[in-house]
Design an enzyme around this catalytic site. Sequence first.
Site, PDB file in Angstrom:
ATOM      1  N   ASP A  25      -6.228  28.455 -27.593  1.00 21.79           N
ATOM      2  CA  ASP A  25      -5.587  28.449 -25.904  1.00 21.79           C
ATOM      3  C   ASP A  25      -6.387  29.543 -25.157  1.00 21.79           C
ATOM      4  O   ASP A  25      -6.075  29.515 -23.812  1.00 21.79           O
ATOM      5  CB  ASP A  25      -4.577  29.365 -26.466  1.00 21.79           C
ATOM      6  CG  ASP A  25      -4.463  31.249 -27.471  1.00 21.79           C
ATOM      7  OD1 ASP A  25      -5.203  31.121 -27.343  1.00 21.79           O
ATOM      8  OD2 ASP A  25      -3.672  31.070 -27.328  1.00 21.79           O
ATOM      9  N   SER A  26      -7.682  29.687 -25.602  1.00 24.87           N
ATOM     10  CA  SER A  26      -8.794  30.473 -25.169  1.00 24.87           C
ATOM     11  C   SER A  26      -9.140  29.760 -23.546  1.00 24.87           C
ATOM     12  O   SER A  26      -9.441  30.073 -22.452  1.00 24.87           O
ATOM     13  CB  SER A  26     -10.143  31.147 -25.495  1.00 24.87           C
ATOM     14  OG  SER A  26     -10.038  30.003 -26.255  1.00 24.87           O
ATOM     15  N   ASP A  64      -4.379  24.724 -30.876  1.00 24.23           N
ATOM     16  CA  ASP A  64      -4.376  26.187 -31.313  1.00 24.23           C
ATOM     17  C   ASP A  64      -2.811  26.248 -30.556  1.00 24.23           C
ATOM     18  O   ASP A  64      -2.449  24.979 -29.725  1.00 24.23           O
ATOM     19  CB  ASP A  64      -4.277  27.178 -30.144  1.00 24.23           C
ATOM     20  CG  ASP A  64      -5.142  28.793 -30.380  1.00 24.23           C
ATOM     21  OD1 ASP A  64      -4.640  28.875 -31.302  1.00 24.23           O
ATOM     22  OD2 ASP A  64      -5.783  29.245 -29.598  1.00 24.23           O
ATOM     23  N   LYS A  93      -3.882  26.510 -35.115  1.00 29.91           N
ATOM     24  CA  LYS A  93      -3.111  27.674 -35.455  1.00 29.91           C
ATOM     25  C   LYS A  93      -2.588  28.166 -35.332  1.00 29.91           C
ATOM     26  O   LYS A  93      -1.912  27.926 -33.451  1.00 29.91           O
ATOM     27  CB  LYS A  93      -4.960  28.194 -35.282  1.00 29.91           C
ATOM     28  CG  LYS A  93      -5.262  29.939 -35.352  1.00 29.91           C
ATOM     29  CD  LYS A  93      -7.027  30.043 -34.712  1.00 29.91           C
ATOM     30  CE  LYS A  93      -7.095  30.380 -32.967  1.00 29.91           C
ATOM     31  NZ  LYS A  93      -6.205  30.646 -32.243  1.00 29.91           N
ATOM     32  N   GLU A  95      -1.216  32.555 -34.110  1.00 26.86           N
ATOM     33  CA  GLU A  95      -1.702  34.002 -34.179  1.00 26.86           C
ATOM     34  C   GLU A  95      -1.172  34.805 -35.364  1.00 26.86           C
ATOM     35  O   GLU A  95       0.584  34.762 -35.023  1.00 26.86           O
ATOM     36  CB  GLU A  95      -1.468  34.297 -32.689  1.00 26.86           C
ATOM     37  CG  GLU A  95      -2.862  34.023 -32.559  1.00 26.86           C
ATOM     38  CD  GLU A  95      -3.007  34.321 -30.890  1.00 26.86           C
ATOM     39  OE1 GLU A  95      -2.286  35.251 -30.339  1.00 26.86           O
ATOM     40  OE2 GLU A  95      -3.926  33.899 -30.155  1.00 26.86           O
ATOM     41  N   GLU A 160     -10.196  38.783 -35.699  1.00 27.15           N
ATOM     42  CA  GLU A 160     -10.720  38.790 -34.502  1.00 27.15           C
ATOM     43  C   GLU A 160     -11.089  40.616 -34.322  1.00 27.15           C
ATOM     44  O   GLU A 160      -9.669  41.349 -34.470  1.00 27.15           O
ATOM     45  CB  GLU A 160     -10.155  38.261 -33.444  1.00 27.15           C
ATOM     46  CG  GLU A 160     -10.463  38.567 -31.940  1.00 27.15           C
ATOM     47  CD  GLU A 160      -9.609  37.611 -30.591  1.00 27.15           C
ATOM     48  OE1 GLU A 160      -9.516  36.613 -31.635  1.00 27.15           O
ATOM     49  OE2 GLU A 160      -9.938  37.687 -29.228  1.00 27.15           O
TER      50      GLU A 160
HETATM   51  O1  KIV Z   1      -8.438  30.483 -28.410  1.00 21.18           O
HETATM   52  C1  KIV Z   1      -9.139  31.458 -29.039  1.00 21.18           C
HETATM   53  O2  KIV Z   1     -10.858  31.142 -29.163  1.00 21.18           O
HETATM   54  C2  KIV Z   1      -9.300  31.689 -30.365  1.00 21.18           C
HETATM   55  C3  KIV Z   1     -10.888  31.852 -30.773  1.00 21.18           C
HETATM   56  C4  KIV Z   1     -11.121  33.434 -29.879  1.00 21.18           C
HETATM   57  C5  KIV Z   1     -10.613  32.580 -32.199  1.00 21.18           C
HETATM   58  O3  KIV Z   1      -8.507  31.845 -30.551  1.00 21.18           O
END
Ligand code: KIV
Length: 256
Positions: A25-26, A64, A93, A95, A160
């Site tokens: 989600d970056s 994500d 993924k 969090e 992280e």
């Molecule tokens: O969203 C993302 O890119 C991440 C990485 C920094 C692990 O969660």
Amino acid sequence: MLTAYDYPTAKLAAEAGVDVILVGDSLGMVVLGYDSTVPVTVEEILHHTKAARRGAPHVHLVADLPFMADATSERALAAAERLVKEGGADSVKLEGAKTAVVRQLVAAGVPVLGHVGLTPQTAGSLGGYKVQGRSAAAAKKLLEDALALEEAGVWGVVLEMVPAQLAALVSEQLQVPTIGIGAGGKTDGQVLVFHDLIGVFDRFKPRFVKRYLEGGQLIREAVAAYVADVRGGVFPAAEHSYQMDEEELEGLYGEG
Ligand code: KIV
């Protein structure tokens, strides 16, 4: 592991030998221009997961779950269903130590990657983008969270922005692989955000980022050269243009 959000980047990452591609989600910050990852939607992750999948059909692809998509098991299952079925993701993924949600996803057949330490979706409540687990108490809690995620069935855990010693300890204690970002060199794997690696995200540069390319500067120079060529009448040149046969030209003008 490297992030990629589109076809060409995923293809390049696969060709360069990356083991795992993350549609993180970056995306929201480095591609969509949001101030944080919070506004990112499942729809946006899905759109980019599909593109990344087309670029890297044979690399493990993680999508994500964006902010609130994992607030309940029901929501997480619905989002994961779309990301896996429509997007082609191999795993999702999430969090934080959301073990109940992880259990439900794993039971439904969705492989899950955990993520502890700095969790950007809730960075506000962690005091901003800061190193996590610096005190003994916070470090113990982080280790417990990672172990609980493993117990719930994750296939790996992203660490992280945690001190290198703590990341090493967590990596020793877990059976599943750890993947570090700002977590020192003793994790099982590493992850970077693609736009950080190639130097095109310049709003801030965390200490853990290593730029392998000053891509922003190179791209600006290339685009400026194009602009100068067009304004100067240098581009397009003959080799970039198509021609008509003389005969056809005569026909065109002759019948005027
Ligand atoms: O969203 C993302 O890119 C991440 C990485 C920094 C692990 O969660």
